[in-house]
Scaffold this active site. Structure first.
Site, PDB file in Angstrom:
ATOM      1  CG  HIS A 257     -10.362 -10.709  21.657  1.00 20.07           C
ATOM      2  ND1 HIS A 257     -11.231 -11.395  20.848  1.00 20.07           N
ATOM      3  CD2 HIS A 257      -9.122 -11.194  21.364  1.00 20.07           C
ATOM      4  CE1 HIS A 257     -10.546 -12.257  20.107  1.00 20.07           C
ATOM      5  NE2 HIS A 257      -9.260 -12.149  20.394  1.00 20.07           N
ATOM      6  CD  GLU A 258      -5.796  -9.741  22.610  1.00 17.04           C
ATOM      7  OE1 GLU A 258      -5.243 -10.799  22.994  1.00 17.04           O
ATOM      8  OE2 GLU A 258      -6.132  -9.545  21.432  1.00 17.04           O
ATOM      9  CG  HIS A 261      -6.410 -14.783  23.796  1.00 19.67           C
ATOM     10  ND1 HIS A 261      -6.598 -16.015  23.206  1.00 19.67           N
ATOM     11  CD2 HIS A 261      -6.711 -13.859  22.836  1.00 19.67           C
ATOM     12  CE1 HIS A 261      -6.993 -15.839  21.948  1.00 19.67           C
ATOM     13  NE2 HIS A 261      -7.080 -14.553  21.708  1.00 19.67           N
ATOM     14  CD  GLU A 287      -8.547 -16.046  18.804  1.00 17.46           C
ATOM     15  OE1 GLU A 287      -9.505 -15.272  19.046  1.00 17.46           O
ATOM     16  OE2 GLU A 287      -7.357 -15.682  18.842  1.00 17.46           O
TER      17      GLU A 287
END
Length: 492
Positions: A257-258, A261, A287
């Site tokens: 997830h990170e 980003h 996101e």
């Protein structure tokens, strides 16, 4: 030098100082000594004071007035748009208020962590009351008589409104609730996670996963933090994750997830480095990258088949009996309290709860003193069981402690944007599953880099998605994807 040249030289220093402030924030959440909090709060306040002064410097207005905007190319026009927007917002907020917010939110971070560890919302309540009061004051200054929540939301998703978000949630909720209830009540249930997984081995695999998705560790690093996050832009983009010996997916999917980003920030056109458009277009678009990396790619049947083999090699066994069962385990619906650990079906229901509560907080229809009770009642109504402790409820997220009111709905906007992008990407990349099955996620992430990430903030948020997909933004691609995926897993 032209007025535009002078403005961009000045702006480059402003952006560089903003990155310095971000680095202080990263340090605070990773390696800062426990006792350094009060001094760090003063340091953050001092930097905010300098940044605020630069945003409202009269020279900026003079340069903006002198620039012939009709003669600018698309990138230069976008730079002016972003500089003017930041200047107009800064001029509405007194420097004393912006400095007070920076000081209070920096100091609150450690106090929140302590209160969370002690499951003691009452101890944290005065801190949160101060932050809510400050943010309400800021919202009033920005709104100019308009909606207070919309004024704060605009910081994270320019052009969006609470009314628009509410309509999106109203369209999503019935289908998500129906699917959740059907899956939890289905006769076929995927296997639960079994075994324990040492933290050091988790982190080694997390680093490999980060690289498989395209994260450049020459310009980044992976550390551990209480709440995973990504920080920085351009040549210095850092992420954090966390480990739990009994839940390796927490580490792996927080990392992916990170990385979503971080790759967005790393892949922005280097010509935009340290400029206003040298970052993501909005938190919703941000996101969309983290959620599509984590879910549509990372939790796909193809990629989990590869991950199953990696876990067998590195730990001696995997959390399920075979790759097919493993796919179900990774995507298993569970009753639970934690947003960041929620499956794709229930995740947006967690966001809806937070959106409604924070909107009421900012409007003044809910007091901080009543927040824990309101959270617990809403959670029981939405999920059908009671919150057992504050760290599983009102204290679980850091966002309100650091003043990020208006941020939560961007998670769901990101999911909706990701659904649109995934639909378009699938049409363009017919070999996607075969590549993911080999652990090659960059086949997919390169498409996103080209279609979305390299543009930075060149375009408005929805424009970014619509240019990438050729379609109007809609909730339908996301909901259709989720219903098909979990209908298959649960044999509905």
């Amino acid at each position: 030098m032209t007025a535009f040249d002078n403005l961009m030289v000045f702006q480059r220093d402003t952006q560089a100082l903003t990155e310095v402030a971000g680095r202080l924030g990263w340090d605070q959440e990773t390696v800062m000594p426990d006792g350094a909090g009060p001094q760090r709060a003063e340091e953050m306040a001092a930097i905010e004071k300098v940044l605020h002064a630069r945003r409202i410097d009269p020279k900026v207005a003079d340069w903006l007035d002198a620039i012939e905007t009709d003669a600018l190319d698309v990138a230069a026009a976008a730079q002016i748009r972003e500089i003017r927007r930041a200047q107009e917002r800064a001029q509405k907020v007194p420097v004393e208020l912006s400095t007070a917010i920076a000081r209070a939110t920096s100091a609150a971070q450690r106090k929140w962590a302590d209160a969370r560890a002690a499951d003691d919302f009452v101890a944290f309540r005065p801190v949160l009351e101060e932050i809510v009061a400050l943010r309400r004051e800021e919202a009033a200054a920005l709104a100019g008589g308009g909606d207070l929540y919309d004024a704060l939301l605009d910081d994270y998703e320019p052009g969006a409104s609470g009314t628009e978000i509410q309509a999106m949630f109203d369209a999503m909720r019935p289908r998500l609730v129906r699917l959740r209830d059907a899956a939890l009540g289905a006769s076929h249930q995927p296997e639960k996670v079994i075994g324990t997984y040492p933290a050091k081995r988790q982190m080694r695999l997390a680093r490999k996963l980060a690289q498989k998705f395209g994260y450049d560790l020459n310009n980044g690093r992976i550390d551990k933090a209480l709440h995973p996050f990504s920080s920085g832009s351009g040549l210095d983009v850092r992420i954090t994750t966390r480990t739990n010996p009994e839940d390796p997916f927490n580490c792996f999917y927080s990392t992916i997830h990170e990385v979503g980003h971080a790759c967005y920030e790393q892949n922005v056109d280097r010509d935009y480095l340290l400029t206003p458009i040298g970052r993501g277009a909005s938190m919703g678009v941000h996101e969309s990258q983290s959620r599509i990396y984590e879910n549509q790619f990372g939790r796909s049947r193809a990629f989990t088949g590869w991950l199953f083999g990696q876990m067998e090699q590195r730990f001696g066994y995997a959390p399920a009996s075979n790759p097919d069962a493993f796919y179900g385990t990774v995507n298993r619906l569970e009753k639970g309290y934690i947003r960041t650990e929620a499956d794709e079906v229930q995740y947006n229901l967690h966001v809806m709860l937070r959106f409604d509560l924070e909107r009421r907080l900012i409007s003044g229809h809910l007091d901080v003193a009543d927040l824990e009770e309101a959270w617990n009642a809403r959670f029981a109504a939405d999920f059908g069981y009671d919150v057992d402790r504050a760290s599983h409820g009102v204290l679980q997220d850091v966002h309100w402690a650091v003043g990020l009111f208006g941020y939560f709905p961007t998670y769901s906007l990101g999911n909706v944007y990701a659904g649109c992008l995934h639909q378009a990407l699938r049409a363009d990349l017919p070999k996607l599953d075969s590549k993911l099955a080999q652990g090659n996620a960059t086949y997919a992430t390169a498409w996103l880099s080209e279609k979305v990430q390299r543009h930075g903030a060149l375009y408005a948020p929805k424009e970014v998605i619509e240019k990438a997909t050729g379609q109007t933004v809609s909730v339908e691609p996301l909901l259709s994807y989720i219903e098909a995926k979990f209908g298959e897993i649960y044999r509905l």
